[in-house]
Design an enzyme around this catalytic site. Structure first.
Site, mmCIF file in Angstrom:
data_model
loop_
_atom_site.group_PDB
_atom_site.id
_atom_site.type_symbol
_atom_site.label_atom_id
_atom_site.label_comp_id
_atom_site.label_asym_id
_atom_site.label_seq_id
_atom_site.Cartn_x
_atom_site.Cartn_y
_atom_site.Cartn_z
ATOM 1 C CB CYS A 52 -0.952 -0.036 1.321
ATOM 2 S SG CYS A 52 -2.363 0.977 0.936
ATOM 3 C CG HIS A 92 -3.371 -3.293 3.438
ATOM 4 N ND1 HIS A 92 -2.087 -2.513 4.490
ATOM 5 C CD2 HIS A 92 -3.990 -2.666 2.758
ATOM 6 C CE1 HIS A 92 -2.444 -1.624 3.833
ATOM 7 N NE2 HIS A 92 -3.234 -1.135 2.997
ATOM 8 C CD GLU A 103 -0.729 -5.312 5.781
ATOM 9 O OE1 GLU A 103 -0.744 -6.490 5.274
ATOM 10 O OE2 GLU A 103 -1.143 -4.074 6.164
#
Lengths: 228, 81
Positions: free
Chosen positions: A86, A203, A205
């Site tokens: 990002c 993302h 994560e």
């Protein structure tokens, strides 16, 4: 495999990324402070998401001048593995480690939602644990994610198979609707020609354990683990 | 000395913000407006340095920092001697 997560003022996915790498993927992980000139002997640098320097001027534009980015540039030039998520992707574009630039999303809205991305190239250090054509469900959260590159650059990127992920629907079909932010060629993730630097807007994560609604982000993190 | 630097999108780059402003102006009855391009303005105060130096450094830092040459162009002028 030692990971380093860079912390800029305004990073807000640094803790999440650290947690995913250390506690879920079980790799030694450390934070790297943007003002230092030391990568602490890491094998992979991760630039996390967030709003570095408030995204003043342009997203990622100020962070690229952080002291540590000199070391990151040299690390990448030597072939070191660098992942930008990002805002981290935006920093890599501003730094010139990846080609192109980001524009505001086509609908001028901040988009925070799950999207589907298709693995376009599984012969990379970031995706070899996945399969070409595989669709991953990973969330995005950005304002400036509409990928742009001049026509000649875009042609080169496609020719060299540098597109790693494209936005699709859940079945892996391209459409204007699925290309939520209006990126050229539906590009969601991109690597450099050498293949050691990748940036992506979604993302991973935030899609790294069942509790979060998807584990698909682990394909990327696990691919990055190379036996020492 | 004070300089003003104007940064805007290149003509080849779509500017959805400018489009939205144009649509709003049309709604208000200003139908004669053909196009709107939105940009950024920087007004920068400089210490006393020779004019030749100003002409060298302003485009240099505008290109390096203020504008992203992939998507943006800039113009500049001296607004206060």
């Amino acid at each position: 495999m030692k990971f380093g997560v860079v912390v800029f003022p305004g990073s807000n996915c640094d803790f999440d990324t650290f947690y995913a790498l250390k506690d879920i993927v079980k790799q030694p992980t450390t934070y790297l402070w943007h003002k230092d000139h030391d990568l602490g002997g890491v094998d992979c640098v991760v630039l996390p998401g967030g709003f570095s320097y408030g995204d003043y001027l342009r997203s990622g534009a100020i962070a690229r001048f952080s002291p540590l980015m000199q070391e990151v540039q040299e690390f990448a030039d030597k072939g070191g593995l660098v992942l930008g998520i990002c805002n981290g992707f935006q920093v890599l574009l501003e730094l010139g480690l990846l080609p192109g630039a980001m524009l505001r999303n086509k609908n001028l809205k901040f988009l925070c939602q799950f999207v589907h991305i298709r693995v376009e190239n599984d012969k990379t250090g970031f995706t070899h644990k996945g399969k070409k054509g595989q669709v991953l469900k990973i969330p995005i959260a950005h304002f400036d994610g509409s990928y742009y590159a001049p026509p000649d650059v875009l042609k080169e990127i496609e020719k060299n198979k540098q597109v790693v992920f494209r936005y699709t629907d859940e079945k892996g079909r391209l459409s204007e609707e699925a290309n939520v932010n209006g990126s050229l060629n539906c590009i969601a993730g991109l690597m450099n020609r050498r293949g050691n630097v990748m940036g992506l807007m979604p993302h991973p994560e935030r899609a790294s354990e069942a509790l979060l609604g998807s584990c698909d982000g682990l394909v990327i993190f696990k691919s990055m683990i190379v036996k020492q | 000395m004070k300089v003003r630097i104007l940064v805007s999108f290149k003509n080849s780059v779509l500017d959805p913000q400018g489009q939205t402003v144009k649509n709003a102006l049309h709604t208000l009855g200003y139908g004669f407006i053909k196009d709107v391009r939105q940009g950024k303005v920087f007004e920068i105060d400089l210490k006393e340095i020779p004019r030749s130096e100003v002409e060298k450094v302003v485009p240099e830092f505008a290109d390096k920092v203020l504008a992203n040459p992939i998507i943006e162009k800039f113009s500049w002028q001296i607004i206060e001697e």
